[in-house]
Scaffold this motif. Sequence first.
Motif, PDB file in Angstrom:
ATOM      1  N   TYR A  62      56.374  53.801  50.153  1.00  0.00           N
ATOM      2  CA  TYR A  62      55.928  52.513  49.634  1.00  0.00           C
ATOM      3  C   TYR A  62      55.593  52.572  48.147  1.00  0.00           C
ATOM      4  O   TYR A  62      55.680  51.558  47.451  1.00  0.00           O
ATOM      5  CB  TYR A  62      54.741  52.010  50.447  1.00  0.00           C
ATOM      6  N   ALA A  63      55.211  53.744  47.655  1.00  0.00           N
ATOM      7  CA  ALA A  63      54.972  53.880  46.207  1.00  0.00           C
ATOM      8  C   ALA A  63      56.278  53.658  45.440  1.00  0.00           C
ATOM      9  O   ALA A  63      56.320  52.923  44.443  1.00  0.00           O
ATOM     10  CB  ALA A  63      54.400  55.259  45.896  1.00  0.00           C
ATOM     11  N   LYS A  64      57.349  54.286  45.904  1.00  0.00           N
ATOM     12  CA  LYS A  64      58.657  54.108  45.256  1.00  0.00           C
ATOM     13  C   LYS A  64      59.114  52.655  45.364  1.00  0.00           C
ATOM     14  O   LYS A  64      59.641  52.075  44.407  1.00  0.00           O
ATOM     15  CB  LYS A  64      59.693  55.024  45.907  1.00  0.00           C
ATOM     16  N   ARG A  65      58.929  52.093  46.556  1.00  0.00           N
ATOM     17  CA  ARG A  65      59.400  50.726  46.786  1.00  0.00           C
ATOM     18  C   ARG A  65      58.646  49.728  45.916  1.00  0.00           C
ATOM     19  O   ARG A  65      59.251  48.844  45.287  1.00  0.00           O
ATOM     20  CB  ARG A  65      59.217  50.375  48.269  1.00  0.00           C
ATOM     21  N   GLU A  66      57.318  49.861  45.858  1.00  0.00           N
ATOM     22  CA  GLU A  66      56.538  48.912  45.067  1.00  0.00           C
ATOM     23  C   GLU A  66      56.821  49.078  43.580  1.00  0.00           C
ATOM     24  O   GLU A  66      56.889  48.100  42.837  1.00  0.00           O
ATOM     25  CB  GLU A  66      55.045  49.082  45.340  1.00  0.00           C
ATOM     26  N   TYR A  67      56.989  50.314  43.138  1.00  0.00           N
ATOM     27  CA  TYR A  67      57.339  50.573  41.738  1.00  0.00           C
ATOM     28  C   TYR A  67      58.629  49.837  41.375  1.00  0.00           C
ATOM     29  O   TYR A  67      58.716  49.171  40.331  1.00  0.00           O
ATOM     30  CB  TYR A  67      57.494  52.069  41.521  1.00  0.00           C
ATOM     31  N   GLN A  68      59.645  49.939  42.246  1.00  0.00           N
ATOM     32  CA  GLN A  68      60.925  49.279  41.974  1.00  0.00           C
ATOM     33  C   GLN A  68      60.780  47.759  41.982  1.00  0.00           C
ATOM     34  O   GLN A  68      61.353  47.066  41.133  1.00  0.00           O
ATOM     35  CB  GLN A  68      61.965  49.702  43.008  1.00  0.00           C
ATOM     36  N   LEU A  69      60.003  47.221  42.924  1.00  0.00           N
ATOM     37  CA  LEU A  69      59.799  45.779  42.978  1.00  0.00           C
ATOM     38  C   LEU A  69      59.108  45.259  41.713  1.00  0.00           C
ATOM     39  O   LEU A  69      59.476  44.211  41.176  1.00  0.00           O
ATOM     40  CB  LEU A  69      58.971  45.404  44.215  1.00  0.00           C
ATOM     41  N   LEU A  70      58.110  46.006  41.240  1.00  0.00           N
ATOM     42  CA  LEU A  70      57.415  45.582  40.019  1.00  0.00           C
ATOM     43  C   LEU A  70      58.349  45.631  38.815  1.00  0.00           C
ATOM     44  O   LEU A  70      58.259  44.783  37.922  1.00  0.00           O
ATOM     45  CB  LEU A  70      56.185  46.450  39.790  1.00  0.00           C
ATOM     46  N   TRP A  71      59.246  46.621  38.797  1.00  0.00           N
ATOM     47  CA  TRP A  71      60.224  46.657  37.704  1.00  0.00           C
ATOM     48  C   TRP A  71      61.196  45.489  37.800  1.00  0.00           C
ATOM     49  O   TRP A  71      61.593  44.906  36.776  1.00  0.00           O
ATOM     50  CB  TRP A  71      60.993  47.977  37.714  1.00  0.00           C
ATOM     51  N   LEU A  73      60.513  42.563  38.966  1.00  0.00           N
ATOM     52  CA  LEU A  73      59.770  41.400  38.481  1.00  0.00           C
ATOM     53  C   LEU A  73      59.641  41.431  36.965  1.00  0.00           C
ATOM     54  O   LEU A  73      59.723  40.392  36.308  1.00  0.00           O
ATOM     55  CB  LEU A  73      58.391  41.353  39.141  1.00  0.00           C
ATOM     56  N   ALA A  74      59.424  42.626  36.404  1.00  0.00           N
ATOM     57  CA  ALA A  74      59.304  42.747  34.946  1.00  0.00           C
ATOM     58  C   ALA A  74      60.601  42.352  34.265  1.00  0.00           C
ATOM     59  O   ALA A  74      60.591  41.680  33.220  1.00  0.00           O
ATOM     60  CB  ALA A  74      58.918  44.179  34.580  1.00  0.00           C
ATOM     61  N   ARG A  75      61.745  42.740  34.824  1.00  0.00           N
ATOM     62  CA  ARG A  75      63.033  42.375  34.223  1.00  0.00           C
ATOM     63  C   ARG A  75      63.259  40.867  34.262  1.00  0.00           C
ATOM     64  O   ARG A  75      63.952  40.310  33.401  1.00  0.00           O
ATOM     65  CB  ARG A  75      64.164  43.095  34.955  1.00  0.00           C
ATOM     66  N   LEU A  76      62.666  40.209  35.253  1.00  0.00           N
ATOM     67  CA  LEU A  76      62.777  38.757  35.359  1.00  0.00           C
ATOM     68  C   LEU A  76      61.677  38.036  34.574  1.00  0.00           C
ATOM     69  O   LEU A  76      61.586  36.821  34.598  1.00  0.00           O
ATOM     70  CB  LEU A  76      62.703  38.342  36.828  1.00  0.00           C
ATOM     71  N   ASP A  77      60.846  38.812  33.891  1.00  0.00           N
ATOM     72  CA  ASP A  77      59.733  38.262  33.127  1.00  0.00           C
ATOM     73  C   ASP A  77      58.797  37.455  34.010  1.00  0.00           C
ATOM     74  O   ASP A  77      58.243  36.439  33.607  1.00  0.00           O
ATOM     75  CB  ASP A  77      60.248  37.404  31.960  1.00  0.00           C
ATOM     76  N   ALA A  78      58.627  37.914  35.234  1.00  0.00           N
ATOM     77  CA  ALA A  78      57.719  37.249  36.176  1.00  0.00           C
ATOM     78  C   ALA A  78      56.287  37.692  35.894  1.00  0.00           C
ATOM     79  O   ALA A  78      56.051  38.796  35.394  1.00  0.00           O
ATOM     80  CB  ALA A  78      58.112  37.586  37.610  1.00  0.00           C
ATOM     81  N   PRO A  79      55.303  36.859  36.213  1.00  0.00           N
ATOM     82  CA  PRO A  79      53.907  37.194  35.937  1.00  0.00           C
ATOM     83  C   PRO A  79      53.364  38.223  36.927  1.00  0.00           C
ATOM     84  O   PRO A  79      52.879  37.886  38.006  1.00  0.00           O
ATOM     85  CB  PRO A  79      53.177  35.847  36.065  1.00  0.00           C
ATOM     86  N   ALA A  80      53.475  39.500  36.586  1.00  0.00           N
ATOM     87  CA  ALA A  80      53.016  40.587  37.447  1.00  0.00           C
ATOM     88  C   ALA A  80      52.550  41.744  36.574  1.00  0.00           C
ATOM     89  O   ALA A  80      52.894  41.818  35.386  1.00  0.00           O
ATOM     90  CB  ALA A  80      54.143  41.041  38.376  1.00  0.00           C
ATOM     91  N   VAL A  81      51.780  42.653  37.161  1.00  0.00           N
ATOM     92  CA  VAL A  81      51.310  43.804  36.396  1.00  0.00           C
ATOM     93  C   VAL A  81      52.491  44.712  36.059  1.00  0.00           C
ATOM     94  O   VAL A  81      53.517  44.707  36.736  1.00  0.00           O
ATOM     95  CB  VAL A  81      50.231  44.587  37.163  1.00  0.00           C
TER      96      VAL A  81
END
Length: 405
Positions: A62-71, A73-81
């Motif tokens: 889940y650490a790998k999965r969440e890391y990828q999901l956050l990236w 979101l970052a590429r889409l410029d979505a409001p996330a950490v």
Amino acid sequence: MPLQITGALGDSDLIRLPWELPLEQWPQRHLVDLPRGISRHVVRFARLSGKVYAIKEISERYAKREYQLLWDLARLDAPAVEPIAYVTGRDEGLDAALITRHLQFSLPYRAVMSGTLRPDTLTRLLDALAVLLVRLHLNGFFWGDCSLSNTLFRRDAGAFAAYLVDAETGEMHPMISEGQRAADIDSAHTNIFGEMLDLEAGGLLDPAIDPMNTAEDVVNRYHRLWSEITQDEIIEEVDWHRVEHRIRRLNLLGFDVAEMMVRRKVGTGRLIVRPKVVDSGHHQRRLLRLTGLDAEENQARRLLNDLDGFRVAKGLRHEDEAIVAHRWLAEVFQPTLAAIPAELRGKLETAQLFHEILDHRWYLSEAAGGDVGLSAAVKSYVDNVLVFKPDEKALLPAEPTDPQI
């Protein structure tokens, strides 16, 4: 397996943290106390080189999965950490860890709700939360665990903004389905209501705030905003000022229109219009790339809205956008400026001049109850507005002639 940190490391000191120990046993010298929501995992904040990182113990998968999901979101410029790295290969029996950058000047919604809130502050908080959910869903992201603890709040130049802080249960899709969207909103309603009941039971919730009404309010705000953004607009082919009116409403809600999907309603002379919305900031670059016009963001947005309207009106939806932009310049933008008397063109820079003409056309069309057309708008603008404007260049201070001044 040796210790391994995978990610975009910007601070080499991260490797020197005591990864051989469980997070809950880390020495205080490595940590900083900050407000945080409730979590099923151990979460700590570490300060290194003046930066603060949030570290969460979680299984490697889940650490790998969440890391990828956050990236994603970052590429889409979505409001996330912002994701920093994930850590694997810790001592036997220890979970992996996910590292994210702490969002400066932010607080979990749970912490904000724990204090005294004025009614208008609560309203803006709920609006920001609804906007966050809409933005995530527009990007095809199913959250699955929206809650007061998983959402950060930050003041942003007088406005309020909300950010996703936990993507563990999330899923990224090309487009979110209606079923996923409904499930996400139902989950958000349940979680928000439950956490507010918890705050109420602990004597931490302002007595004026009703948990059920607040949870319902978030859902209702979300549905109103989603409908405004995604609903079809059925118009007569000649009634394009209604489309512009729709775009203005979206702009006021904090969304920009990147393009419009238009299709003809079978058996009628009507068109069905659906705008595609995006975050603000890209219009300057798009206008410069397509037309060579360098304008401020609001000017660029307005000019591009007109260009996209031109594309639809001329039946050029499947044409290359560079070709459409060239035609718009040649058939709309340049003739409009050419229709202005030469002695008046210097009063404003060209992008602002065209922007004001479009504004004037919109007001005239609103008053007339239908589109008055660009030619009539130009004539009215010149006769009733532009002639009375001062020359902007004349208002600028003169350049010094002495280089020592």
